[in-house]
Design an enzyme around this catalytic site. Sequence first.
Site, mmCIF file in Angstrom:
data_model
loop_
_atom_site.group_PDB
_atom_site.id
_atom_site.type_symbol
_atom_site.label_atom_id
_atom_site.label_comp_id
_atom_site.label_asym_id
_atom_site.label_seq_id
_atom_site.Cartn_x
_atom_site.Cartn_y
_atom_site.Cartn_z
ATOM 1 N N SER A 28 81.319 37.534 32.141
ATOM 2 C CA SER A 28 80.496 38.686 31.761
ATOM 3 C C SER A 28 80.523 38.928 30.255
ATOM 4 O O SER A 28 79.882 39.858 29.766
ATOM 5 C CB SER A 28 80.967 39.937 32.504
ATOM 6 O OG SER A 28 82.339 40.158 32.314
ATOM 7 N N ASN A 115 90.495 46.567 36.634
ATOM 8 C CA ASN A 115 89.624 47.448 37.422
ATOM 9 C C ASN A 115 89.588 48.869 36.862
ATOM 10 O O ASN A 115 88.514 49.463 36.726
ATOM 11 C CB ASN A 115 90.069 47.470 38.884
ATOM 12 C CG ASN A 115 90.053 46.085 39.495
ATOM 13 O OD1 ASN A 115 89.498 45.157 38.902
ATOM 14 N ND2 ASN A 115 90.661 45.925 40.660
ATOM 15 N N THR A 160 42.830 69.643 36.775
ATOM 16 C CA THR A 160 43.522 69.335 38.025
ATOM 17 C C THR A 160 42.662 68.259 38.668
ATOM 18 O O THR A 160 41.438 68.266 38.504
ATOM 19 C CB THR A 160 43.643 70.567 38.954
ATOM 20 O OG1 THR A 160 42.331 70.974 39.331
ATOM 21 C CG2 THR A 160 44.347 71.735 38.285
ATOM 22 N N HIS A 161 43.305 67.310 39.316
ATOM 23 C CA HIS A 161 42.598 66.136 39.862
ATOM 24 C C HIS A 161 41.843 65.376 38.771
ATOM 25 O O HIS A 161 40.852 64.709 39.060
ATOM 26 C CB HIS A 161 41.613 66.527 40.976
ATOM 27 C CG HIS A 161 42.178 67.482 41.974
ATOM 28 N ND1 HIS A 161 42.818 67.073 43.123
ATOM 29 C CD2 HIS A 161 42.239 68.839 41.971
ATOM 30 C CE1 HIS A 161 43.224 68.140 43.805
ATOM 31 N NE2 HIS A 161 42.889 69.225 43.122
ATOM 32 N N SER A 282 43.005 44.442 18.093
ATOM 33 C CA SER A 282 42.823 43.362 19.049
ATOM 34 C C SER A 282 42.616 42.070 18.266
ATOM 35 O O SER A 282 42.120 42.086 17.142
ATOM 36 C CB SER A 282 41.607 43.672 19.921
ATOM 37 O OG SER A 282 40.969 42.482 20.317
ATOM 38 N N LYS A 288 38.685 47.589 17.784
ATOM 39 C CA LYS A 288 39.684 48.254 18.620
ATOM 40 C C LYS A 288 40.936 48.708 17.897
ATOM 41 O O LYS A 288 41.402 48.104 16.954
ATOM 42 C CB LYS A 288 40.089 47.329 19.771
ATOM 43 C CG LYS A 288 38.974 47.184 20.772
ATOM 44 C CD LYS A 288 39.474 46.625 22.063
ATOM 45 C CE LYS A 288 40.416 47.578 22.740
ATOM 46 N NZ LYS A 288 40.995 46.938 23.914
ATOM 47 N N ASN A 290 44.550 49.993 19.508
ATOM 48 C CA ASN A 290 45.186 50.145 20.820
ATOM 49 C C ASN A 290 46.403 51.062 20.803
ATOM 50 O O ASN A 290 47.194 51.031 19.864
ATOM 51 C CB ASN A 290 45.604 48.771 21.345
ATOM 52 C CG ASN A 290 44.402 47.872 21.592
ATOM 53 O OD1 ASN A 290 43.327 48.360 21.933
ATOM 54 N ND2 ASN A 290 44.583 46.591 21.387
ATOM 55 N N GLU A 295 51.561 52.820 25.855
ATOM 56 C CA GLU A 295 51.421 51.814 26.916
ATOM 57 C C GLU A 295 52.765 51.146 27.202
ATOM 58 O O GLU A 295 53.126 50.918 28.357
ATOM 59 C CB GLU A 295 50.390 50.758 26.517
ATOM 60 C CG GLU A 295 48.964 51.278 26.579
ATOM 61 C CD GLU A 295 47.964 50.228 26.120
ATOM 62 O OE1 GLU A 295 47.047 49.926 26.873
ATOM 63 O OE2 GLU A 295 48.102 49.700 24.992
ATOM 64 N N TYR A 322 87.752 47.870 44.423
ATOM 65 C CA TYR A 322 86.956 47.072 43.489
ATOM 66 C C TYR A 322 86.441 45.807 44.168
ATOM 67 O O TYR A 322 87.141 45.158 44.938
ATOM 68 C CB TYR A 322 87.797 46.663 42.262
ATOM 69 C CG TYR A 322 87.007 45.803 41.291
ATOM 70 C CD1 TYR A 322 86.219 46.377 40.299
ATOM 71 C CD2 TYR A 322 87.014 44.407 41.400
ATOM 72 C CE1 TYR A 322 85.461 45.598 39.436
ATOM 73 C CE2 TYR A 322 86.258 43.621 40.543
ATOM 74 C CZ TYR A 322 85.494 44.220 39.565
ATOM 75 O OH TYR A 322 84.740 43.443 38.724
ATOM 76 N N GLN A 327 80.641 44.136 38.655
ATOM 77 C CA GLN A 327 80.348 43.593 37.325
ATOM 78 C C GLN A 327 78.850 43.705 37.021
ATOM 79 O O GLN A 327 78.444 43.717 35.871
ATOM 80 C CB GLN A 327 80.813 42.144 37.254
ATOM 81 C CG GLN A 327 80.573 41.465 35.916
ATOM 82 C CD GLN A 327 81.386 40.191 35.765
ATOM 83 O OE1 GLN A 327 82.591 40.233 35.579
ATOM 84 N NE2 GLN A 327 80.721 39.051 35.866
ATOM 85 N N LYS A 330 76.759 46.605 34.721
ATOM 86 C CA LYS A 330 76.662 46.760 33.261
ATOM 87 C C LYS A 330 75.299 46.462 32.677
ATOM 88 O O LYS A 330 74.766 47.235 31.880
ATOM 89 C CB LYS A 330 77.730 45.903 32.589
ATOM 90 C CG LYS A 330 79.068 46.575 32.650
ATOM 91 C CD LYS A 330 80.172 45.620 32.341
ATOM 92 C CE LYS A 330 81.351 45.924 33.231
ATOM 93 N NZ LYS A 330 81.069 45.806 34.671
HETATM 94 N N1 ARG Z 1 84.367 41.777 34.201
HETATM 95 C C1 ARG Z 1 84.790 42.601 35.277
HETATM 96 C C2 ARG Z 1 83.736 43.659 35.569
HETATM 97 O O1 ARG Z 1 82.892 43.805 34.762
HETATM 98 C C3 ARG Z 1 86.072 43.267 34.922
HETATM 99 C C4 ARG Z 1 86.890 43.668 36.097
HETATM 100 C C5 ARG Z 1 87.411 42.453 36.757
HETATM 101 N N2 ARG Z 1 88.306 42.757 37.828
HETATM 102 C C6 ARG Z 1 88.597 41.853 38.742
HETATM 103 N N3 ARG Z 1 89.414 42.231 39.673
HETATM 104 N N4 ARG Z 1 88.111 40.646 38.718
HETATM 105 O O2 ARG Z 1 83.738 44.321 36.575
#
Ligand code: ARG
Length: 465
Positions: A28, A115, A160-161, A282, A288, A290, A295, A322, A327, A330
Amino acid sequence: MVNPSPQQTWSQRFESALHPAIARFNASIGFDIELIEYDLTGSQAHAKMLAHTGIISPEEGEQLVTGLEQIRQEYRSGQFNPGIDAEDVHFAVERRLTEIVGDVGKKLHTARSRNDQVGTDTRLYLRDQIGQIRQQLRQFQSVLFALAEQHVETLIPGYTHLQRAQPLSLAHHLLAYFDMAQRDWERLGDVYRRVDLLPLGSGALAGTTFPIDRHYSAELLGFGGVYSNSLDGVSDRDFAIEFLCAASLIMVHLSRLSEEVILWASEEFSFVTLKDSCSTGSSIMPQKKNPDVPELVRGKTGRVFGHLQALLVLMKGLPLAYNKDLQEDKEALFDAVKTVRGCLEAMTILLQEGMEFRTERLNSAVAEDFSNATDVADYLAAKGVPFREAYNLVGKVVKTSLAAGKLLKDLTLEEWQSLHPAFENDIYEAIAPARVVSARNSYGGTGFDQVRQALDRARAHLSEP
Ligand code: ARG
């Protein structure tokens, strides 16, 4: 049998290294490097807590904190760029720390698991981002407020509408978005309270055998409290989902405003002109201009909704505690934060300097339609005609006027009186657009006096801490 790579961080239980493709799949670091500063801060607090409780010596604590600070400097100056062999940001930092301070670096992870560590980092990150998004919301509101102040007596058709309904003060229309942003600001403040809980000290899932002091860590990191159940602490992502809900609503609001600006900028509406700084041409049609900004905002809204959905589905089948699935939280979170912040910034700039309301065109637009028809009915009702009867009569007036190619203001007094004897000369004043707007003086309505009071309330919100 292949020997474990010397860089491999986990225990001697493993005899062979990861398959390179699996290492890439598992890693990660490519995205969680975003958390590095929060990881360093969290680890410094953890090291201080270990020293404070006597789990390590004060000197060791000092060395760890200083070593982590050095990594921060290395990262900021571009010298620290861990690759995928580090797996994730947590391993990368621990490995570099041990290179810098030697074996004492290996004590950092005492009484901690990745964790509870990753949960801590994510919350530190989100606390920070929520603070910044709230500031951006305030800037967005300030620009809406300034525009509203300028346009109290500018009229705009209300719909409205998407059919002309009743004319409005443009300020009233803008302040509707101000109020939406106010709710967004408040909602994020509420979400913050649940992001502001520390999971550190939950260990892998069950707590730890060491005499840690979780409240001390929380104090060092400025958390409002600690998770009271270690299983919940390491596996809860409600706070992230709540944030994504709040972020999605911000996007709903920005997207609705975008849709309006796109309509307003069209030839058909011509309510605003886009400035060159915020629009593009454009490649083939030279005439044009834009509305790219609104958008894109409208388009990016779907991404944030998608991230919310992704996290809900991510969580729904997870057993405690966990699981590596987590993971996946993120990238969703980071992209949502980046998207919301980018959209807020762009829309604020667009409103502030990228477009201009065509005041004359707006004021004349409301004089060319039947959006004062309700006021004719109200006029009769005020003279004692039951509203439903007045309503039916005005429907007939609109129909005959349309057939004659006339607007209500063009009817002669004789024509009015032939429709109902209650009409008098003051009917013309009663249906003039500015009067139609100012007469809606009920609390929260578009009447100019009400709008001025709404501006006072908005000003008070802007100075809330
Ligand atoms: N890279 C992991 C995550 O984003 C970190 C936690 C990893 N924990 C584990 N027991 N493998 O969640």
